[in-house]
Design an enzyme around this catalytic site. Structure first.
Site, PDB file in Angstrom:
ATOM      1  N   ARG A  28      47.432  76.285  97.774  1.00  0.00           N
ATOM      2  CA  ARG A  28      48.104  75.076  98.251  1.00  0.00           C
ATOM      3  C   ARG A  28      49.413  74.799  97.530  1.00  0.00           C
ATOM      4  NH1 ARG A  28      43.169  74.980  99.520  1.00  0.00           N
ATOM      5  NH2 ARG A  28      42.995  76.000  97.523  1.00  0.00           N
ATOM      6  N   THR A  29      49.377  74.763  96.212  1.00  0.00           N
ATOM      7  CA  THR A  29      50.553  74.309  95.467  1.00  0.00           C
ATOM      8  C   THR A  29      51.716  75.274  95.669  1.00  0.00           C
ATOM      9  OG1 THR A  29      48.964  73.478  93.857  1.00  0.00           O
ATOM     10  CG2 THR A  29      51.276  73.444  93.216  1.00  0.00           C
ATOM     11  N   LYS A  88      54.617  92.436  79.092  1.00  0.00           N
ATOM     12  CA  LYS A  88      55.132  93.352  78.045  1.00  0.00           C
ATOM     13  C   LYS A  88      55.252  92.625  76.706  1.00  0.00           C
ATOM     14  CE  LYS A  88      58.200  95.254  81.541  1.00  0.00           C
ATOM     15  NZ  LYS A  88      59.611  95.188  81.944  1.00  0.00           N
ATOM     16  N   ARG A 113      53.249  77.104  87.133  1.00  0.00           N
ATOM     17  CA  ARG A 113      51.800  76.957  86.894  1.00  0.00           C
ATOM     18  C   ARG A 113      51.415  77.922  85.789  1.00  0.00           C
ATOM     19  NH1 ARG A 113      46.834  76.475  91.010  1.00  0.00           N
ATOM     20  NH2 ARG A 113      47.817  74.450  91.192  1.00  0.00           N
ATOM     21  N   HIS A 120      48.592  67.833  86.547  1.00  0.00           N
ATOM     22  CA  HIS A 120      48.986  68.427  87.836  1.00  0.00           C
ATOM     23  C   HIS A 120      49.677  67.313  88.637  1.00  0.00           C
ATOM     24  CE1 HIS A 120      49.061  70.904  91.295  1.00  0.00           C
ATOM     25  NE2 HIS A 120      47.797  71.258  91.391  1.00  0.00           N
TER      26      HIS A 120
HETATM   27  N1   CP Z   1      44.841  71.766  94.621  1.00  0.00           N
HETATM   28  C1   CP Z   1      45.433  72.885  94.120  1.00  0.00           C
HETATM   29  O1   CP Z   1      46.141  72.844  93.104  1.00  0.00           O
HETATM   30  O2   CP Z   1      45.176  74.003  94.847  1.00  0.00           O
HETATM   31  P1   CP Z   1      45.709  75.456  94.505  1.00  0.00           P
HETATM   32  O3   CP Z   1      45.084  75.867  93.193  1.00  0.00           O
HETATM   33  O4   CP Z   1      45.289  76.314  95.656  1.00  0.00           O
HETATM   34  O5   CP Z   1      47.209  75.365  94.366  1.00  0.00           O
END
Ligand code: CP
Length: 298
Positions: free
Chosen positions: A50-51, A79, A100, A128
């Site tokens: 999603r993100t 590396k 991320r 998040h």
């Molecule tokens: N909700 C969420 O962060 O989903 P993903 O890990 O698929 O990005």
């Protein structure tokens, strides 16, 4: 420079502003070319559907271009390059970075070495913020953010979405009901901080004790990847599954949210009930992330 690292950095007015901008995008549309010519690096050192895809889609809808690294193996971190060096270099190629990373604090560190805005797309068990903004947005589509009872169910220890959301809700007049198995409660430091901010937090072990008094039930996945071993995961994995039977007698306008992906916490039969809003919630990632990208690259 405007980084988006933690929901803790936001005042209520700033949260409301992004929600308002997302609403404008949803209702009136937005000039397709607002971010034309802008390049954004999507550095995803942990899996995501999603993100990552909704940031890429949001940027493309604004006319910008994304460059994706979707694993440690696909970058020179494999590396031995440090995250700091990676960020220093990547920020000289692009106009913003979406990161991320499995380590809590990684996005904050990245923002210290970046010459362009950094958006935290999830840092370990930390924060998040884009998920939280779309969570707030989804709640606001159904009810005001003030004067509501919100239940947080599942792995509240390792689930960063629950941490971010709990903190964001402390800006509103919300009563928090936390429902977690033994050992997976919200971290003590966070509940202390929230209580100091005046939030009423009531803790439960069994969702049945409170489900009929909730306006929002936010279900989270057991964060298997963050458990110390598989036996401690297996002992709690099945303990908080939401079923249609559990939802009998709940408030008429109650909504069920989940950041997804789910891994058995919500019976698929719940999807057909009017309470289920988690797929709309995921779709709201587009207007929210469009609004966020526009804010950081104004
Ligand atoms: N909700 C969420 O962060 O989903 P993903 O890990 O698929 O990005």
């Amino acid at each position: 420079m405007y980084h988006i690292i933690s929901i803790k950095d936001f005042e209520r007015e700033e949260l409301d502003l992004i929600l308002k901008k997302a609403e404008e995008i949803d209702s009136a549309g937005v000039a397709k070319h607002t971010l034309e010519g802008k390049l954004v690096a999507l550095l995803f050192f942990e899996p995501s559907t999603r993100t990552r895809i909704s940031f890429a889609s949001a940027l493309a809808r604004l006319g910008g271009t994304s460059i994706t690294v979707d694993s440690v193996e696909g970058s020179s971190i494999s590396k031995g390059e440090t995250l700091a060096d990676t960020i220093r270099v990547v920020s000289s190629y692009v106009d913003a970075i979406v990161l991320r990373h499995p380590k809590e604090g990684a996005a904050r560190l990245a923002s210290e070495f970046s010459s362009v805005p950094v958006i935290n797309a999830g840092d370990g068990a930390g924060q998040h913020p884009s998920q939280t903004l779309l969570d707030l947005y989804t709640i606001k589509q159904s009810m005001p953010l003030d004067g509501i009872d919100v239940g947080l169910l599942g792995d509240l220890r390792y689930g960063r979405t629950a941490h971010s959301l709990a903190y964001a809700l402390s800006n509103y007049d919300v009563r928090l009901h936390t429902i977690a198995p033994n050992g997976l409660e919200l971290p003590g430091g966070l509940t202390d901080e929230l209580r100091k901010k005046g939030v009423e937090i009531i803790e439960y072990r069994d969702v049945k004790e409170i489900i009929r008094e909730l306006d929002v039930l936010y279900v989270t996945r057991m964060q298997r990847e963050r458990f110390p071993d598989s036996s401690s995961y297996l002992s709690v994995a099945e303990s908080s599954r939401l079923t249609p039977e559990l939802l009998e007698g709940v408030r008429e306008n109650m909504i069920v949210l989940h950041p997804l992906p789910r891994a058995g916490e919500i019976d698929p039969r719940v999807d057909e009930l009017p309470y289920a809003r988690y797929f709309e919630q995921a779709a709201n990632g587009i207007p929210i992330r469009m609004a966020m990208l526009r804010e950081v690259m104004r």
